[in-house]
Every structure is written in C-alpha cells, then in structure tokens.
Design a protein around this motif. Structure first.
Motif, PDB file in Angstrom:
ATOM      1  N   ALA A  18       0.853  -1.188   0.000  1.00  0.00           N
ATOM      2  CA  ALA A  18       0.000   0.000   0.000  1.00  0.00           C
ATOM      3  C   ALA A  18       0.888   1.237   0.000  1.00  0.00           C
ATOM      4  O   ALA A  18       2.001   1.201   0.517  1.00  0.00           O
ATOM      5  CB  ALA A  18      -0.913   0.015   1.221  1.00  0.00           C
ATOM      6  N   SER A  19       0.365   2.329  -0.575  1.00  0.00           N
ATOM      7  CA  SER A  19       1.123   3.571  -0.586  1.00  0.00           C
ATOM      8  C   SER A  19       0.182   4.751  -0.446  1.00  0.00           C
ATOM      9  O   SER A  19      -1.019   4.634  -0.711  1.00  0.00           O
ATOM     10  CB  SER A  19       1.948   3.690  -1.872  1.00  0.00           C
ATOM     11  OG  SER A  19       1.095   3.745  -3.004  1.00  0.00           O
ATOM     12  N   ILE A  20       0.759   5.881  -0.051  1.00  0.00           N
ATOM     13  CA  ILE A  20      -0.046   7.084   0.141  1.00  0.00           C
ATOM     14  C   ILE A  20       0.798   8.303  -0.197  1.00  0.00           C
ATOM     15  O   ILE A  20       1.994   8.358   0.125  1.00  0.00           O
ATOM     16  CB  ILE A  20      -0.575   7.159   1.599  1.00  0.00           C
ATOM     17  CG1 ILE A  20      -1.503   8.355   1.786  1.00  0.00           C
ATOM     18  CG2 ILE A  20       0.586   7.197   2.597  1.00  0.00           C
ATOM     19  CD1 ILE A  20      -2.250   8.312   3.137  1.00  0.00           C
ATOM     20  N   TYR A  21       0.174   9.270  -0.894  1.00  0.00           N
ATOM     21  CA  TYR A  21       0.835  10.551  -1.129  1.00  0.00           C
ATOM     22  C   TYR A  21       0.510  11.451   0.049  1.00  0.00           C
ATOM     23  O   TYR A  21      -0.657  11.648   0.387  1.00  0.00           O
ATOM     24  CB  TYR A  21       0.372  11.166  -2.448  1.00  0.00           C
ATOM     25  CG  TYR A  21       0.959  10.460  -3.641  1.00  0.00           C
ATOM     26  CD1 TYR A  21       0.203   9.611  -4.421  1.00  0.00           C
ATOM     27  CD2 TYR A  21       2.296  10.640  -3.958  1.00  0.00           C
ATOM     28  CE1 TYR A  21       0.749   8.963  -5.514  1.00  0.00           C
ATOM     29  CE2 TYR A  21       2.860   9.991  -5.050  1.00  0.00           C
ATOM     30  CZ  TYR A  21       2.088   9.155  -5.816  1.00  0.00           C
ATOM     31  OH  TYR A  21       2.647   8.502  -6.890  1.00  0.00           O
ATOM     32  N   THR A  22       1.529  12.027   0.647  1.00  0.00           N
ATOM     33  CA  THR A  22       1.336  12.738   1.905  1.00  0.00           C
ATOM     34  C   THR A  22       0.595  14.062   1.732  1.00  0.00           C
ATOM     35  O   THR A  22      -0.058  14.521   2.662  1.00  0.00           O
ATOM     36  CB  THR A  22       2.686  12.987   2.579  1.00  0.00           C
ATOM     37  OG1 THR A  22       3.543  13.693   1.673  1.00  0.00           O
ATOM     38  CG2 THR A  22       3.352  11.669   2.952  1.00  0.00           C
ATOM     39  N   ILE A  46      -3.992  10.503  -1.334  1.00  0.00           N
ATOM     40  CA  ILE A  46      -4.381   9.476  -2.303  1.00  0.00           C
ATOM     41  C   ILE A  46      -3.653   8.174  -1.963  1.00  0.00           C
ATOM     42  O   ILE A  46      -2.449   8.170  -1.700  1.00  0.00           O
ATOM     43  CB  ILE A  46      -4.041   9.935  -3.725  1.00  0.00           C
ATOM     44  CG1 ILE A  46      -4.920  11.123  -4.101  1.00  0.00           C
ATOM     45  CG2 ILE A  46      -4.243   8.801  -4.720  1.00  0.00           C
ATOM     46  CD1 ILE A  46      -4.586  11.748  -5.432  1.00  0.00           C
ATOM     47  N   THR A  47      -4.401   7.078  -1.985  1.00  0.00           N
ATOM     48  CA  THR A  47      -3.853   5.789  -1.596  1.00  0.00           C
ATOM     49  C   THR A  47      -3.931   4.780  -2.743  1.00  0.00           C
ATOM     50  O   THR A  47      -4.783   4.894  -3.635  1.00  0.00           O
ATOM     51  CB  THR A  47      -4.598   5.212  -0.382  1.00  0.00           C
ATOM     52  OG1 THR A  47      -5.993   5.085  -0.714  1.00  0.00           O
ATOM     53  CG2 THR A  47      -4.463   6.127   0.824  1.00  0.00           C
ATOM     54  N   ASN A  56       3.253  12.556  -6.770  1.00  0.00           N
ATOM     55  CA  ASN A  56       2.118  12.131  -7.586  1.00  0.00           C
ATOM     56  C   ASN A  56       2.638  11.132  -8.607  1.00  0.00           C
ATOM     57  O   ASN A  56       3.840  10.878  -8.716  1.00  0.00           O
ATOM     58  CB  ASN A  56       1.470  13.319  -8.287  1.00  0.00           C
ATOM     59  CG  ASN A  56       2.476  14.132  -9.087  1.00  0.00           C
ATOM     60  OD1 ASN A  56       3.138  13.634  -9.980  1.00  0.00           O
ATOM     61  ND2 ASN A  56       2.605  15.397  -8.732  1.00  0.00           N
ATOM     62  N   GLY A  57       1.697  10.544  -9.355  1.00  0.00           N
ATOM     63  CA  GLY A  57       2.132   9.740 -10.478  1.00  0.00           C
ATOM     64  C   GLY A  57       1.931   8.246 -10.399  1.00  0.00           C
ATOM     65  O   GLY A  57       2.523   7.511 -11.167  1.00  0.00           O
ATOM     66  N   GLY A  58       1.097   7.763  -9.496  1.00  0.00           N
ATOM     67  CA  GLY A  58       0.824   6.330  -9.529  1.00  0.00           C
ATOM     68  C   GLY A  58       1.095   5.642  -8.219  1.00  0.00           C
ATOM     69  O   GLY A  58       1.322   6.274  -7.190  1.00  0.00           O
ATOM     70  N   SER A  59       1.085   4.325  -8.254  1.00  0.00           N
ATOM     71  CA  SER A  59       1.073   3.523  -7.039  1.00  0.00           C
ATOM     72  C   SER A  59       2.367   3.538  -6.261  1.00  0.00           C
ATOM     73  O   SER A  59       2.359   3.348  -5.059  1.00  0.00           O
ATOM     74  CB  SER A  59       0.718   2.074  -7.387  1.00  0.00           C
ATOM     75  OG  SER A  59       1.713   1.536  -8.248  1.00  0.00           O
TER      76      SER A  59
END
Length: 127
Positions: A50-54, A58-59, A104-107
């Motif tokens: 899993a990932s998240i933009y701080t 967005i996850t 930004n830019g994806g997973s």
C-alpha cells in the motif's frame, strides 16, 4: 534526514487483524511526498502492499490486499499506519515502511522509488 521505526507486528490466526505503525522522524527540510508499506516473505521478492501521497492522501493498494488492508497517516503524530483485517497465511512476511520524494504519479510500488526504510516488523498468520 528521515528515520522510520515500525511496530505492531505479531502472530495471529487466519481471519484476525493487526495494525502496524511506522513512526517517522522527519526534519523540517525533508521533501517527503510519499510513503508506503512493503512486505517480503522468505524466498520471495519484496512487494509493495500500500502507498499514500502525503499531500493529497491518495492511496493505492496491491490487488492481493485490496479490501482488507487500509493505509493511513496521522500528520500530528507523524505516524503511518497499516490496518490489516481478514489476514491470510499468505500475508505472512516481514513488513517495512518506506518514505520517498514523489508527490504524484501512480502507485509507487517499486522499492527503488523510496529513499528511506524502516527495519521491519514480522507478521505471521497461522491457518
């Protein structure tokens, strides 16, 4: 400089839950834009979970955990979480959190996209 310390791993039976935490020590000049959870089982490659933009919150989730795992971040506590429900034996692995600069830019599920790593916490799920 960024330091990451994971906690919350352990042993559970299939169907159980665990919440992993990743405490981040981040300098004010840090340009961290993304954080992620990875796991690595013995004999297997490290995989993004899993990932998240701080900035945006967005996850992204790997298909194998979608609907069961939730990544979240507490800005005040500077802590990243991974809530894991309906755990399966195949979720058994060493789980690590990571921090990177992308905003930004994806997973961002490639480990090469992250600059900082924690030491990991073991999760074992028995059937």
């Amino acid at each position: 400089q960024v330091q990451l310390v994971e906690s919350g791993g352990g042993s559970v039976q299939a169907g159980g839950s665990l919440r992993l935490s990743c405490a981040a020590s981040v300098s004010t000049t840090s340009r961290i834009g993304s954080m992620g959870w990875f796991r690595q089982a013995p004999g297997k490659e490290r995989e993004g979970v899993a990932s998240i933009y701080t900035d945006t919150g967005i996850t992204y989730y790997a298909d194998s955990v979608k609907g069961r795992f939730t990544i979240s971040r507490d800005r005040v506590k500077n802590t990243l979480y991974l809530q894991m429900n309906s755990l399966k034996p195949e979720d058994t692995a060493m789980y690590s959190c990571a921090a990177g600069f992308w905003r930004n830019g994806g997973s961002r599920f490639s480990p090469y996209e992250y600059a900082y790593w924690g030491q990991g916490t073991q999760v074992t799920v028995s059937s």
